[in-house]
Write a protein that holds these residues in place. Sequence first.
Motif, short mmCIF file in Angstrom:
data_model
loop_
_atom_site.label_atom_id
_atom_site.label_comp_id
_atom_site.label_asym_id
_atom_site.label_seq_id
_atom_site.Cartn_x
_atom_site.Cartn_y
_atom_site.Cartn_z
N MET A 363 -57.85 -55.37 21.87
CA MET A 363 -58.42 -54.88 20.53
C MET A 363 -57.12 -54.30 19.78
N TYR A 364 -56.23 -53.57 20.03
CA TYR A 364 -55.50 -52.85 19.36
C TYR A 364 -53.90 -53.39 19.33
N ALA A 365 -53.45 -54.28 20.29
CA ALA A 365 -52.19 -54.95 20.12
C ALA A 365 -52.28 -56.21 20.27
N PRO A 366 -52.83 -57.03 19.51
CA PRO A 366 -52.85 -58.49 19.88
C PRO A 366 -51.60 -59.11 19.73
N GLU A 367 -50.78 -58.47 18.72
CA GLU A 367 -49.48 -59.25 18.43
C GLU A 367 -48.63 -59.43 19.47
N VAL A 377 -47.74 -53.69 26.82
CA VAL A 377 -48.88 -53.02 26.34
C VAL A 377 -49.14 -51.68 26.79
N VAL A 378 -48.98 -51.42 27.92
CA VAL A 378 -48.97 -49.81 28.44
C VAL A 378 -48.17 -49.02 27.53
N LEU A 379 -46.91 -49.28 27.24
CA LEU A 379 -46.05 -48.51 26.30
C LEU A 379 -46.38 -48.61 25.04
N THR A 380 -47.04 -49.72 24.52
CA THR A 380 -47.37 -49.79 23.10
C THR A 380 -48.77 -48.97 22.59
N LEU A 381 -49.59 -48.90 23.50
CA LEU A 381 -50.87 -48.41 23.16
C LEU A 381 -50.99 -47.07 22.67
N PRO A 382 -50.41 -46.10 23.45
CA PRO A 382 -50.48 -44.82 22.98
C PRO A 382 -50.08 -44.51 21.80
N GLY A 383 -49.04 -44.79 21.21
CA GLY A 383 -48.68 -44.69 19.77
C GLY A 383 -49.54 -45.40 18.69
N ARG A 384 -50.09 -46.60 19.06
CA ARG A 384 -51.02 -47.39 18.38
C ARG A 384 -52.38 -46.66 17.98
N LEU A 385 -52.87 -46.20 19.09
CA LEU A 385 -54.24 -45.56 18.99
C LEU A 385 -54.25 -43.90 18.67
N VAL A 386 -53.17 -43.29 19.20
CA VAL A 386 -52.99 -41.82 18.76
C VAL A 386 -52.34 -41.54 17.74
N LEU A 394 -47.46 -38.74 24.39
CA LEU A 394 -48.23 -39.93 25.38
C LEU A 394 -47.48 -40.81 25.81
N THR A 395 -46.48 -41.43 24.69
CA THR A 395 -45.88 -42.52 24.91
C THR A 395 -44.63 -42.26 25.78
N ALA A 396 -44.16 -41.15 25.68
CA ALA A 396 -43.15 -40.47 26.51
C ALA A 396 -43.59 -40.53 27.77
N LEU A 397 -44.79 -39.94 28.03
CA LEU A 397 -45.56 -39.48 29.49
C LEU A 397 -45.62 -41.09 30.07
N VAL A 398 -46.03 -41.95 29.30
CA VAL A 398 -46.15 -43.35 29.92
C VAL A 398 -44.70 -43.97 30.34
N THR A 399 -43.81 -43.85 29.47
CA THR A 399 -42.66 -44.38 29.81
C THR A 399 -42.04 -43.82 30.84
N GLY A 400 -42.19 -42.37 31.22
CA GLY A 400 -41.86 -41.69 32.60
C GLY A 400 -42.50 -42.51 33.85
N GLY A 401 -43.75 -42.69 33.48
CA GLY A 401 -44.48 -43.05 34.82
C GLY A 401 -43.86 -44.43 34.93
#
Length: 576
Positions: A363-367, A377-386, A394-401
């Motif tokens: 829905m939010y990162a079709p490009e 997509v996991v790294l892109t979504l937090p910045g796109r939605l929040v 949140l993106t930094a947290l996902v990146t760390g994961g």
Amino acid sequence: MTAPSGIAAVSLVLVATLLLGALGPRLSRTTCDFYVASRTVSPLRNASAIGGEYLSAASFLGIAGLILAHGADMLWLPVGWTGGYLVLLVLIAAPLRRSGAYTLPDFAEARLGSAAVRRTTTALVVLIGWLYLMPQLQSAGLVLRTATGTPVWAGAALVTVVVAVNVLIGGMRSITLVQAFQYWLKLTALAVPLVFMLLAWRFDGASGLTRDAPPVFPERTTVRVGAEVAVRVQRPAEVTVTGRLDGADLRARPVTLTAGTHRIGKDAVVTFPAGAAVPHVADLPARTGREWALPLSGRDNPLYGTYSLILATFLGTMGLPHVLVRFYTNPDGRAARRTTAIVLSLLGAFYLMPALYGVLGRMYAPELLMTGRTDAVVLTLPGRLVGGAAGDLLTALVTGGAVAAFLSTSSGLAVSVAGVIGQDVLRGGVRSFRLATVLALAVPLALALAARELAVADVVGLAFAVAASTFCPLLVLGIWWRRLTVAGALAGLLTGGTTAGGAVSWTIVGGTPDGTAGALLAQPAAWSVPLAFAVMAGVSLLTPRGVPAGTARIMVRLHVPESLDVDRGTWRPKEG
């Protein structure tokens, strides 16, 4: 996410990994410490460590990307990767621990008493380990490029160095502490951003996933293409392009993308109006929302592909060297079973989340379907939605994961491959183990830097197919069938390794052909696993004199609890 926050996230995970690994020299002094942590790891810690190494970049990044691109069919991946531990629990966890082996080749030789079987097993362990390590290092390059802007090769090289340091200084003891920590980090890194993203989606109200139409850009969207791609356009669109399009250099020029295939150059910038259909990179299927949401739709031989995927994931788990080596670290067979039961719970909790990331990405990162970077997509979504500072955090947290994902799996693979090379090739103790660690990491690093980019979960899936076609028959028949012979084991291993390995090589080097042949090569487990079982059993029946002389004794050892001592040929309670 800003570059400083990405650098901070990566740095924190790397520092924490090295600090935990630094405890290794205090705890690891003997060969047994380096190979199996002296068989003293508790079930909960071992289960956490298994979760840490098993939940690789394919799990953290790849599943979400595959669901974004392919839809409901890919839900079988997390189901199979979890269900494989149920098969492992029922069939091999406790007997494998009772075998007393350090490595899978140790088990093969103890069961069959054959140096030839051991050498074949050694070669397969190294092959599967390298095949699994390659996408981990590729993912490292992807994540660090996204987070910090460094070149792809730099991320892969950095992770290789960190993993090598941890394994070299402390072996299995160090890696156990590191991987247990990294499982809980990965779970937190996916769960916390997901809560915020689901709240944002709930208030946004975006939907339309099941419409009988291709995905569209929900608003005016600018896409930067990082590498040259060929894309398929389903519906004409008026766009603005800066860069190379179909061989022409354009400067912020409005053009019409006609239906068909177009080639977009590296670093080109394309702006699409709201409502324009998303072009798809040429090797991704262009599915409507309905096709994406329904299983068994929109691809060649979908039923075969699904069953083959299920077979590979359910049976491949028991053949993965870095998974099996973990069961040698438990104190006894009962602890091995408890470990496996806990792993099922830990994996089940984790695998609920990547699927939701894939759905939100549609829905939010079709490009990402246009650039081909669906693994991001996991790294892109937090910045796109929040968005904003919260989105950066949140993106930094996902990146760390994500960093923890490829660090933990790479560490486990390095230990398992180094253990086999150290024992079977270099034939030494701790010093040989350390030299073997360098060899275990150098080859997949070279492959990761040289190979063309592939979907992370696709390459890991192929490694599962090879494992399912080789070690699964050896373990199941070796543990439960006393009539297995040396000739049968060799024939089955070579058959499974050649057929599945050949399909893997063809897919990686030449790509997947269309039609039935493509389905058989892309998902070989449905025919390679039964073939390997049949050959291993059939040749054994034809060579009954090849049953090793000590088969009865080793079978008793595999199936009798450790409280009974069978090493001297009599059953008696062990002292203490």
